[in-house]
Each structure stands twice: as C-alpha cells, then as structure tokens.
Design a protein around this motif. Sequence first.
Motif, PDB file in Angstrom:
ATOM      1  N   ALA A  63      46.585  44.535  45.818  1.00 36.58           N
ATOM      2  CA  ALA A  63      47.685  44.016  46.639  1.00 36.58           C
ATOM      3  C   ALA A  63      48.986  43.979  45.847  1.00 36.58           C
ATOM      4  N   VAL A  64      48.925  43.512  44.604  1.00 33.05           N
ATOM      5  CA  VAL A  64      50.122  43.453  43.769  1.00 33.05           C
ATOM      6  C   VAL A  64      50.658  44.857  43.511  1.00 33.05           C
ATOM      7  N   GLY A 124      59.350  39.563  35.716  1.00 31.00           N
ATOM      8  CA  GLY A 124      57.954  39.546  36.109  1.00 31.00           C
ATOM      9  C   GLY A 124      57.806  39.056  37.530  1.00 31.00           C
ATOM     10  N   ALA A 125      56.560  39.113  38.009  1.00 30.97           N
ATOM     11  CA  ALA A 125      56.253  38.657  39.367  1.00 30.97           C
ATOM     12  C   ALA A 125      54.865  38.025  39.353  1.00 30.97           C
ATOM     13  N   PRO A 126      54.771  36.754  38.898  1.00 27.16           N
ATOM     14  CA  PRO A 126      53.470  36.102  38.794  1.00 27.16           C
ATOM     15  C   PRO A 126      53.049  35.444  40.108  1.00 27.16           C
ATOM     16  N   PHE A 127      51.814  35.712  40.531  1.00 26.88           N
ATOM     17  CA  PHE A 127      51.295  35.168  41.786  1.00 26.88           C
ATOM     18  C   PHE A 127      50.105  34.253  41.522  1.00 26.88           C
ATOM     19  N   ALA A 128      50.046  33.172  42.280  1.00 28.97           N
ATOM     20  CA  ALA A 128      48.811  32.407  42.420  1.00 28.97           C
ATOM     21  C   ALA A 128      47.980  33.099  43.492  1.00 28.97           C
ATOM     22  N   VAL A 129      46.723  33.374  43.189  1.00 24.37           N
ATOM     23  CA  VAL A 129      45.838  34.057  44.128  1.00 24.37           C
ATOM     24  C   VAL A 129      44.952  32.999  44.772  1.00 24.37           C
ATOM     25  N   CYS A 130      45.056  32.868  46.084  1.00 21.02           N
ATOM     26  CA  CYS A 130      44.347  31.814  46.803  1.00 21.02           C
ATOM     27  C   CYS A 130      43.491  32.404  47.921  1.00 21.02           C
ATOM     28  N   ASP A 131      42.499  31.651  48.315  1.00 21.96           N
ATOM     29  CA  ASP A 131      41.722  32.000  49.495  1.00 21.96           C
ATOM     30  C   ASP A 131      42.643  31.869  50.715  1.00 21.96           C
ATOM     31  N   ALA A 160      42.036  31.528  53.768  1.00 30.29           N
ATOM     32  CA  ALA A 160      41.600  30.574  54.787  1.00 30.29           C
ATOM     33  C   ALA A 160      41.700  29.138  54.317  1.00 30.29           C
ATOM     34  N   THR A 161      41.326  28.877  53.078  1.00 30.79           N
ATOM     35  CA  THR A 161      41.249  27.490  52.594  1.00 30.79           C
ATOM     36  C   THR A 161      42.399  27.093  51.683  1.00 30.79           C
ATOM     37  N   GLY A 162      43.084  28.068  51.107  1.00 26.84           N
ATOM     38  CA  GLY A 162      44.154  27.777  50.167  1.00 26.84           C
ATOM     39  C   GLY A 162      43.682  27.493  48.754  1.00 26.84           C
ATOM     40  N   GLU A 163      42.368  27.548  48.493  1.00 27.67           N
ATOM     41  CA  GLU A 163      41.843  27.252  47.160  1.00 27.67           C
ATOM     42  C   GLU A 163      42.350  28.271  46.148  1.00 27.67           C
ATOM     43  N   LEU A 164      42.778  27.790  44.974  1.00 28.85           N
ATOM     44  CA  LEU A 164      43.216  28.693  43.914  1.00 28.85           C
ATOM     45  C   LEU A 164      42.013  29.424  43.335  1.00 28.85           C
ATOM     46  N   LEU A 165      42.116  30.750  43.246  1.00 33.20           N
ATOM     47  CA  LEU A 165      41.016  31.576  42.779  1.00 33.20           C
ATOM     48  C   LEU A 165      41.334  32.330  41.493  1.00 33.20           C
ATOM     49  N   ALA A 166      42.597  32.698  41.304  1.00 39.78           N
ATOM     50  CA  ALA A 166      42.934  33.585  40.186  1.00 39.78           C
ATOM     51  C   ALA A 166      44.437  33.575  39.962  1.00 39.78           C
ATOM     52  N   SER A 167      44.815  34.220  38.875  1.00 42.39           N
ATOM     53  CA  SER A 167      46.212  34.521  38.582  1.00 42.39           C
ATOM     54  C   SER A 167      46.326  36.035  38.489  1.00 42.39           C
ATOM     55  N   CYS A 168      47.311  36.589  39.159  1.00 40.50           N
ATOM     56  CA  CYS A 168      47.492  38.043  39.122  1.00 40.50           C
ATOM     57  C   CYS A 168      48.953  38.341  39.402  1.00 40.50           C
ATOM     58  N   GLY A 169      49.518  39.282  38.666  1.00 39.60           N
ATOM     59  CA  GLY A 169      50.906  39.641  38.922  1.00 39.60           C
ATOM     60  C   GLY A 169      51.425  40.602  37.888  1.00 39.60           C
ATOM     61  N   LEU A 170      52.706  40.869  37.990  1.00 39.12           N
ATOM     62  CA  LEU A 170      53.364  41.718  37.005  1.00 39.12           C
ATOM     63  C   LEU A 170      53.848  40.828  35.869  1.00 39.12           C
ATOM     64  N   VAL A 171      53.278  41.022  34.695  1.00 38.99           N
ATOM     65  CA  VAL A 171      53.667  40.190  33.554  1.00 38.99           C
ATOM     66  C   VAL A 171      54.931  40.721  32.893  1.00 38.99           C
ATOM     67  N   SER A 172      55.315  41.931  33.227  1.00 43.59           N
ATOM     68  CA  SER A 172      56.597  42.462  32.776  1.00 43.59           C
ATOM     69  C   SER A 172      57.056  43.540  33.745  1.00 43.59           C
ATOM     70  N   ILE A 173      58.370  43.689  33.839  1.00 44.82           N
ATOM     71  CA  ILE A 173      58.978  44.738  34.666  1.00 44.82           C
ATOM     72  C   ILE A 173      60.062  45.403  33.832  1.00 44.82           C
ATOM     73  N   ILE A 206      52.060  37.458  49.859  1.00 40.99           N
ATOM     74  CA  ILE A 206      51.324  38.642  50.303  1.00 40.99           C
ATOM     75  C   ILE A 206      49.990  38.155  50.857  1.00 40.99           C
ATOM     76  N   ILE A 207      49.651  38.592  52.050  1.00 44.23           N
ATOM     77  CA  ILE A 207      48.332  38.308  52.621  1.00 44.23           C
ATOM     78  C   ILE A 207      47.611  39.640  52.779  1.00 44.23           C
ATOM     79  N   GLU A 208      46.488  39.770  52.092  1.00 39.46           N
ATOM     80  CA  GLU A 208      45.756  41.041  52.141  1.00 39.46           C
ATOM     81  C   GLU A 208      44.293  40.793  51.790  1.00 39.46           C
ATOM     82  N   ASP A 209      43.410  41.372  52.564  1.00 34.44           N
ATOM     83  CA  ASP A 209      41.979  41.431  52.250  1.00 34.44           C
ATOM     84  C   ASP A 209      41.385  40.050  51.948  1.00 34.44           C
ATOM     85  N   GLY A 210      41.779  39.057  52.772  1.00 36.12           N
ATOM     86  CA  GLY A 210      41.220  37.722  52.645  1.00 36.12           C
ATOM     87  C   GLY A 210      41.887  36.850  51.609  1.00 36.12           C
ATOM     88  N   LEU A 211      42.966  37.328  51.009  1.00 32.18           N
ATOM     89  CA  LEU A 211      43.647  36.584  49.955  1.00 32.18           C
ATOM     90  C   LEU A 211      45.083  36.276  50.346  1.00 32.18           C
TER      91      LEU A 211
END
Length: 387
Positions: A119-120, A68-75, A77-90, A9-14
């Motif tokens: 975004a998630v 679940g649907a776990p995402f690595a949240v990255c910049d 533009a640069t690809g730098e890892l910034l956060a973890s965000c996702g669905l921890v259960s479905i 997912i690409i949204e709002d700079g992430l």
Amino acid sequence: MGRVEPVEIIEDGLLLRPWRADDAEAVHRACQDPDIQRWTTVPRPYLPEHAHGFVTGISGRAWAEGTGAPFAVCDAATGELLASCGLVSIDRSLDSGELGYWTAPWARGRGVTVRASRAVARWAFDTLKLRRVVWQAEVGNHFSRLVALRAGFRVSGELRLSHPAEGGRTDAWIGSLLPGEVPAPGEPGPAGPDTLDARRAAVFGRPQPVLFATAGDIELRLRPMEERDLDAIVATCQDLDTVRWTTVPHPYQRADADSYLDYCRTAWARGTSTCFVVADADDDYAGTIDLRLSPADPLLADVGFMTAPHVRGRGYMSAALAALSAWGFTTLGLARIEWRANVGNIASRRVAEKANFTVEGTARGGVQHRGERVDAWIAALLAEDLT
C-alpha cells in the motif's frame, strides 16, 4: 525539500494513518520485543519517552519537512495498532524513497506488513510520483527479506550499512521496487507461504539448530561451531592427510580458524551454507561438515567434511553426513546433494558410500587443488533415495 501532505490509506483490510499521541503506549509495548530491538535501530532500552517522542515529534517532522512518510498500520475494522510502515527517507533529487517497517509481536503471521508495504509503495508511486522505492535490512534478517520479496521487491545485492543496529552486522541486503511492480491487493506475489524462499527464511531466520546422529552406540551432536573448538580445528588442519586432500590454508594458523568461525556464522546469516561441528559423546570436537547451497540451482547443494585424526575409522563422519543430508532434504527442500573428492581420497569416498551416496564417475580436472586442476570423484544422494 517540500512538505509531504499526511494522508490515510485504506487497502486490503488495513488503515494506514499518521501517528497520534495516543499511539505511544502501544508503540512502547511493541518495541519491547526482542526481534524489533535486534533488527532495527530503535533505542535500547526502549522507554516510554522514546515512544512519545516518536509519535508526537519525529513522525510529524518527517511529514512536515518532506523527509519521510511514517504510517501507523491499523486494523481497518477495529483500529488496533498492528505495525509501523512507511518511507523512512525521501530523496527528491533521485525521486527515490526507502521503505522501513516493523510488525508488532501480536500481529505477526497475518501478512500485515506485506499488505502495508504494498500500500505504501503504491501510494508513493501514484501520489508522490517516485520512480523507485528501496529496501535494506541487515544480512540475517530473513523475515524482513521475506516481506520485501512478497511485496514485490527485487533483492539484488548487498551493501554496508551507514547506521547498523547496535551489536549487529554492517552488511545489508538491498532491494528495489519500480512503478508497475507492486502486486495488486490479494495477489499472492513472489515468495508465497509455500515457496522455497519462505521455507528457508523460517530456517535461517532462527538460530542454527543441533542435529543428532548415531555411530554404533555413540550419540553424536552436530552443533554450531564455538570458540572452544578452534584449537582442535587448527590441529586437524595441520594434519598431513588433511593438508594432502583438502584446500585448507597451509601452514594453518589460529587466525585461519578464527576466519573459518566468522565465515560459518556469516554463511548461516546469509542462508548460503551450513557448517556444523561433529561433537562426540563428551561434546568435544570430532570434525566439521559443511552443506553449501548452490547459487545457481536452489535445489542443489554439495558437502565437504574433515575428521579429527584421533577419531578416524569410527564411522562418525558417515553418520554425520547421513544426518545432515536428511536434514537438507526434509528441512531445506533440497533435491540433490553432491560429494566430490580428489581421485585417490579413499577415506572420504568410504564416508560418502557408507552414507548411501552413489558414485557417479570421475570429473576430469573437476576440482581446483593447490594451484592446479585435478581429477575428482563425484557422487550424489537424491531426496528419493531416503524413501
């Protein structure tokens, strides 16, 4: 439960993408952060093998098994890892998912997790066709709560956690988000940076501070209650004047003081009340003072206090009340602080008046006192009274 197809997912700079093996080092570094270890259920100590197992095994199984649907949240533009965000259960039987996140310490203060959460949630509604996304966090995790509010969640109550963090509370806040409620990218949404929610999250999300007051040539400290204060609290609450004019349990026992300490700590965690011990020049107990926020009016609070018998008449409590009120106006953004006392409680009235409270009148049957309604004096201090 069927597989959930991994996506980017690409949204709002992430850029939100599935986890990769080469993320392990950054995940291990992020999870050394004390706040992540305090407020989440990551292993402690968090070792390199934990990070490797997460990015190469746990996260992939969640997608493959549809749990679940776990995402690595990255910049983006640069690809730098910034956060973890996702669905921890479905839960497909309810068409519901639970959102979970943490922010790397080097990425905080930039709205990363708010943008990622939106975004998630948007993807969960649009692609997975979920009907609800829930969020929960331990009571006291004000910064997680603030993220949820800014992402559009309606925080509606509390529940007890089935898997609390080690050493944490079992009580949790819970919120929910429905389709159509996710703010659009770039929208400020509720609980923006200049709101009262944000201001108070910054206060109650940190340890209770120490305030200072001066009575004559004595410097007083208003500090959090400690175990060493409890014997003095018991003695104060067994005093006949305290029993007469307050609603402390009678007879007052050590177990009551233990409960009071637990209440004070929990109230600070919830952000509903502040309880300070007034300590003398030797840091010994001289009284307690509470500032209780109104659940109905966010700009209103009321005060309550009691003074240890051996320091009455020295002006300690008036000085403490003035200092606490100033802190409530300047730090919590209050507009009005009220004082009430049973008609006839001259000593409490003098404390309030010396702290510049204006007595506004008598409320008939204004307070509940030991099984009956009694008349009460009411006074108030306004924020503009300090200018």
